[in-house]
Design a protein around this motif. Structure first.
Motif, mmCIF file in Angstrom:
data_model
loop_
_atom_site.group_PDB
_atom_site.id
_atom_site.type_symbol
_atom_site.label_atom_id
_atom_site.label_comp_id
_atom_site.label_asym_id
_atom_site.label_seq_id
_atom_site.Cartn_x
_atom_site.Cartn_y
_atom_site.Cartn_z
ATOM 1 N N THR A 68 -8.024 -4.031 -4.587
ATOM 2 C CA THR A 68 -7.919 -2.603 -4.843
ATOM 3 C C THR A 68 -7.702 -2.354 -6.332
ATOM 4 N N ALA A 122 0.831 -1.215 0.000
ATOM 5 C CA ALA A 122 0.000 0.000 0.000
ATOM 6 C C ALA A 122 0.861 1.259 0.000
ATOM 7 N N VAL A 144 -7.400 -6.360 0.804
ATOM 8 C CA VAL A 144 -8.554 -5.782 0.112
ATOM 9 C C VAL A 144 -8.248 -5.686 -1.381
ATOM 10 N N LYS A 186 -4.761 -7.388 -4.553
ATOM 11 C CA LYS A 186 -5.013 -7.501 -3.120
ATOM 12 C C LYS A 186 -3.959 -6.695 -2.372
ATOM 13 N N PRO A 220 -7.636 -5.631 -10.434
ATOM 14 C CA PRO A 220 -7.783 -5.797 -8.983
ATOM 15 C C PRO A 220 -6.538 -6.424 -8.363
ATOM 16 N N THR A 262 -6.070 -1.062 -9.305
ATOM 17 C CA THR A 262 -4.687 -0.597 -9.418
ATOM 18 C C THR A 262 -4.316 -0.494 -10.898
ATOM 19 N N SER A 306 1.170 3.878 -3.151
ATOM 20 C CA SER A 306 0.823 5.278 -2.915
ATOM 21 C C SER A 306 1.961 6.192 -3.332
#
Length: 137
Positions: free
Chosen positions: A119, A79, A117, A113, A111, A121, A83
């Motif tokens: 996400t 994550a 979750v 994980k 998608p 991407t 980001s």
């Protein structure tokens, strides 16, 4: 005898229909390695250790990307990496040396994980995450 134009047009339409019905493949570390070589290696180095040909001329040394998991208690920080690579909207672009890779790539999402979750991407960044995770020491 049928007109060859109609036959070729029919085959082309069938091929387009077949492609539209197939599920796109998920990017993998190979896709990510290609993106890394084209966009990241000049600063981070071919092996991701922060020793690229441009690294010496930068005010802030590029991160050693092989140590992300080690520096995060042994777990790959997907994550946080995503980001930062995509371009954290909370961080002013001029405050960072690395370019933001968001924008147009947000049109092709897959998608992934992230922290348990699924996400949406950008496809190229999903491949890059897979590659970065694969080079952890």
């Amino acid at each position: 005898m049928r007109n060859p134009i109609f036959i070729i047009s029919g085959l082309a339409l069938a091929a387009v229909g077949l492609l539209a019905c197939t599920e796109p493949t998920m990017p993998d570390r190979t896709d990510g390695a290609a993106f890394f070589a084209d966009n990241c290696a000049s600063c981070h180095g071919a092996g991701g250790r922060g020793d690229g040909v441009l690294s010496g001329g930068l005010q802030t040394a590029p991160a050693n990307l092989t140590m992300l998991s080690r520096d995060n208690g042994g777990s790959f920080p997907a994550a946080r990496a995503l980001s930062y690579i995509y371009g954290d909207p909370e961080q002013a672009h001029l405050a960072r040396v690395m370019p933001q890779f968001g924008g147009a790539m947000a049109q092709d999402l897959v998608p992934v994980k992230i922290d348990g979750v699924l996400t949406p991407t950008p496809r190229v960044l999903a491949g890059l995450l897979a590659y970065l995770e694969s080079i952890q020491e």
